[in-house]
Scaffold this motif. Structure first.
Motif, PDB file in Angstrom:
ATOM      1  N   ASN A   1       0.969  -1.115   0.075  1.00 47.77           N
ATOM      2  CA  ASN A   1       0.044  -0.120  -0.025  1.00 47.77           C
ATOM      3  C   ASN A   1       0.752   1.177  -0.048  1.00 47.77           C
ATOM      4  O   ASN A   1       0.575   2.190  -0.643  1.00 47.77           O
ATOM      5  CB  ASN A   1      -0.845  -0.089   1.201  1.00 47.77           C
ATOM      6  N   TYR A   2       1.955   1.170   0.852  1.00 44.41           N
ATOM      7  CA  TYR A   2       2.806   2.315   0.971  1.00 44.41           C
ATOM      8  C   TYR A   2       3.796   2.511  -0.489  1.00 44.41           C
ATOM      9  O   TYR A   2       3.703   3.658  -1.058  1.00 44.41           O
ATOM     10  CB  TYR A   2       3.983   2.116   1.904  1.00 44.41           C
ATOM     11  N   THR A   3       3.990   1.553  -1.234  1.00 37.57           N
ATOM     12  CA  THR A   3       4.660   1.587  -2.386  1.00 37.57           C
ATOM     13  C   THR A   3       3.760   1.971  -3.459  1.00 37.57           C
ATOM     14  O   THR A   3       4.200   2.862  -4.258  1.00 37.57           O
ATOM     15  CB  THR A   3       5.274   0.092  -2.800  1.00 37.57           C
ATOM     16  N   PHE A   4       2.486   1.811  -3.531  1.00 37.95           N
ATOM     17  CA  PHE A   4       1.508   2.222  -4.564  1.00 37.95           C
ATOM     18  C   PHE A   4       1.587   3.712  -4.382  1.00 37.95           C
ATOM     19  O   PHE A   4       1.404   4.439  -5.419  1.00 37.95           O
ATOM     20  CB  PHE A   4       0.284   1.331  -4.393  1.00 37.95           C
ATOM     21  N   GLU A   5       1.394   3.986  -3.203  1.00 39.63           N
ATOM     22  CA  GLU A   5       1.005   5.647  -2.886  1.00 39.63           C
ATOM     23  C   GLU A   5       2.319   6.295  -3.091  1.00 39.63           C
ATOM     24  O   GLU A   5       2.336   7.341  -3.654  1.00 39.63           O
ATOM     25  CB  GLU A   5       0.723   5.469  -1.418  1.00 39.63           C
ATOM     26  N   HIS A   6       3.331   5.834  -2.833  1.00 41.63           N
ATOM     27  CA  HIS A   6       4.856   6.533  -3.165  1.00 41.63           C
ATOM     28  C   HIS A   6       5.012   6.610  -4.486  1.00 41.63           C
ATOM     29  O   HIS A   6       5.476   7.828  -5.020  1.00 41.63           O
ATOM     30  CB  HIS A   6       5.963   5.701  -2.090  1.00 41.63           C
ATOM     31  N   PHE A   7       5.082   5.581  -5.301  1.00 35.15           N
ATOM     32  CA  PHE A   7       5.485   5.791  -6.665  1.00 35.15           C
ATOM     33  C   PHE A   7       3.938   6.181  -7.399  1.00 35.15           C
ATOM     34  O   PHE A   7       4.181   6.123  -8.734  1.00 35.15           O
ATOM     35  CB  PHE A   7       5.815   4.228  -7.117  1.00 35.15           C
ATOM     36  N   GLY A   8       2.945   6.490  -6.965  1.00 38.01           N
ATOM     37  CA  GLY A   8       1.684   7.044  -7.714  1.00 38.01           C
ATOM     38  C   GLY A   8       1.147   6.049  -8.729  1.00 38.01           C
ATOM     39  O   GLY A   8       0.477   6.234  -9.738  1.00 38.01           O
ATOM     40  N   PHE A   9       1.296   4.627  -8.302  1.00 42.55           N
ATOM     41  CA  PHE A   9       0.617   3.668  -9.134  1.00 42.55           C
ATOM     42  C   PHE A   9      -0.738   3.418  -8.736  1.00 42.55           C
ATOM     43  O   PHE A   9      -1.007   2.858  -7.517  1.00 42.55           O
ATOM     44  CB  PHE A   9       1.544   2.332  -9.062  1.00 42.55           C
ATOM     45  N   TYR A  10      -1.646   3.904  -9.412  1.00 43.98           N
ATOM     46  CA  TYR A  10      -3.002   3.356  -9.342  1.00 43.98           C
ATOM     47  C   TYR A  10      -3.729   2.806 -10.318  1.00 43.98           C
ATOM     48  O   TYR A  10      -3.905   3.389 -11.453  1.00 43.98           O
ATOM     49  CB  TYR A  10      -3.810   5.103  -9.223  1.00 43.98           C
ATOM     50  N   PRO A  11      -4.107   1.688 -10.068  1.00 45.66           N
ATOM     51  CA  PRO A  11      -4.738   0.745 -11.197  1.00 45.66           C
ATOM     52  C   PRO A  11      -5.941   1.103 -11.522  1.00 45.66           C
ATOM     53  O   PRO A  11      -6.341   0.985 -12.659  1.00 45.66           O
ATOM     54  CB  PRO A  11      -4.412  -0.612 -10.677  1.00 45.66           C
ATOM     55  N   THR A  12      -6.586   1.609 -10.589  1.00 45.91           N
ATOM     56  CA  THR A  12      -8.192   2.084 -10.951  1.00 45.91           C
ATOM     57  C   THR A  12      -8.297   3.415 -10.618  1.00 45.91           C
ATOM     58  O   THR A  12      -7.533   4.016  -9.493  1.00 45.91           O
ATOM     59  CB  THR A  12      -9.377   1.138 -10.223  1.00 45.91           C
ATOM     60  N   PRO A  13      -9.027   4.400 -10.971  1.00 41.15           N
ATOM     61  CA  PRO A  13      -9.381   5.600 -10.550  1.00 41.15           C
ATOM     62  C   PRO A  13      -9.997   5.823  -9.043  1.00 41.15           C
ATOM     63  O   PRO A  13      -9.900   6.708  -8.566  1.00 41.15           O
ATOM     64  CB  PRO A  13     -10.409   6.236 -11.526  1.00 41.15           C
ATOM     65  N   ASP A  14     -10.563   4.643  -8.514  1.00 43.27           N
ATOM     66  CA  ASP A  14     -11.149   4.570  -7.296  1.00 43.27           C
ATOM     67  C   ASP A  14     -10.152   4.154  -6.287  1.00 43.27           C
ATOM     68  O   ASP A  14      -9.374   3.160  -6.303  1.00 43.27           O
ATOM     69  CB  ASP A  14     -12.274   3.616  -7.192  1.00 43.27           C
ATOM     70  N   LYS A  15     -10.076   4.978  -5.216  1.00 39.99           N
ATOM     71  CA  LYS A  15      -8.994   4.941  -4.139  1.00 39.99           C
ATOM     72  C   LYS A  15      -9.272   3.637  -3.323  1.00 39.99           C
ATOM     73  O   LYS A  15      -8.222   3.021  -2.968  1.00 39.99           O
ATOM     74  CB  LYS A  15      -9.212   6.213  -3.073  1.00 39.99           C
ATOM     75  N   SER A  16     -10.573   3.200  -2.915  1.00 39.66           N
ATOM     76  CA  SER A  16     -10.921   2.089  -2.219  1.00 39.66           C
ATOM     77  C   SER A  16     -10.308   0.845  -3.047  1.00 39.66           C
ATOM     78  O   SER A  16      -9.557  -0.082  -2.583  1.00 39.66           O
ATOM     79  CB  SER A  16     -12.289   2.073  -1.955  1.00 39.66           C
ATOM     80  N   THR A  17     -10.615   0.915  -4.465  1.00 44.13           N
ATOM     81  CA  THR A  17     -10.256  -0.319  -5.102  1.00 44.13           C
ATOM     82  C   THR A  17      -8.622  -0.467  -5.125  1.00 44.13           C
ATOM     83  O   THR A  17      -8.017  -1.615  -4.961  1.00 44.13           O
ATOM     84  CB  THR A  17     -10.766  -0.204  -6.491  1.00 44.13           C
ATOM     85  N   ASN A  18      -7.952   0.758  -5.295  1.00 46.59           N
ATOM     86  CA  ASN A  18      -6.637   0.828  -5.276  1.00 46.59           C
ATOM     87  C   ASN A  18      -6.138   0.181  -3.853  1.00 46.59           C
ATOM     88  O   ASN A  18      -5.070  -0.508  -4.065  1.00 46.59           O
ATOM     89  CB  ASN A  18      -6.041   2.009  -5.611  1.00 46.59           C
TER      90      ASN A  18
END
Length: 116
Positions: free
Chosen positions: A60-77
Motif C-alpha cells: 500500500n505504501y509503495t503504490f502511494e509513494h510511486f503513484g501507481f493507481y490501477p483504477t481511478p477509485d481509491k478504495s479499489t486501489n
C-alpha cells in the motif's frame, strides 16, 4: 541519515486510514485461515499472518509513494495493493520456509549417528 529514512518509511507505512486497516486485517486474517487449512499447520499460519500484514502495508505504501493507481477509485486501489502485497509476502515466506527447512535437514543429517 539512513536511520531517518527508515523511520520515515515505517511511519508512513503504519500511519494509514481506518479503511486500509480494515482491508489489511480482513485480507490477512482470511489469508491466515486459508494457509492454515492448506498447510494443516496452525503455528505456521500464525507465523505467516504478521508477514501478510507487513506485506499488505508495504505494498500500500509503495503504490502511494510511486503513484501507481490501477483504477481511478481509491478504495479499489487499496484492495488491489493489499492483495498484491499479501501474495508477494506469501511467496517470500514460502521461499524462506523452504530454505530454512533445507538448512535444518542438512544440519540434522550432519549430526546423525552413522552405522559403520
Amino acid at each position: 541519515m539512513e536511520a531517518r529514512g527508515m523511520l520515515e518509511f515505517l511511519n508512513q507505512t503504519f500511519e494509514v486510514d481506518t479503511y486500509t486497516i480494515v482491508v489489511v486485517a480482513l485480507l490477512s486474517g482470511w489469508s491466515g485461515v486459508l494457509t492454515m487449512h492448506v498447510l494443516s499447520k496452525t503455528v505456521l499460519a500464525l507465523v505467516f499472518v504478521p508477514g501478510f500484514v507487513f506485506g499488505a502495508l508495504v505494498a500500500n505504501y509503495t503504490f502511494e509513494h510511486f503513484g501507481f493507481y490501477p483504477t481511478p477509485d481509491k478504495s479499489t486501489n487499496v484492495v488491489v495493493a493489499c492483495t498484491l502485497g499479501i501474495i508477494a509476502a506469501l511467496l517470500v515466506l514460502l521461499v524462506v520456509t523452504r530454505v530454512m527447512s533445507a538448512v535444518a535437514g542438512l544440519r540434522v543429517e550432519r549430526h546423525q549417528f552413522r552405522r559403520t
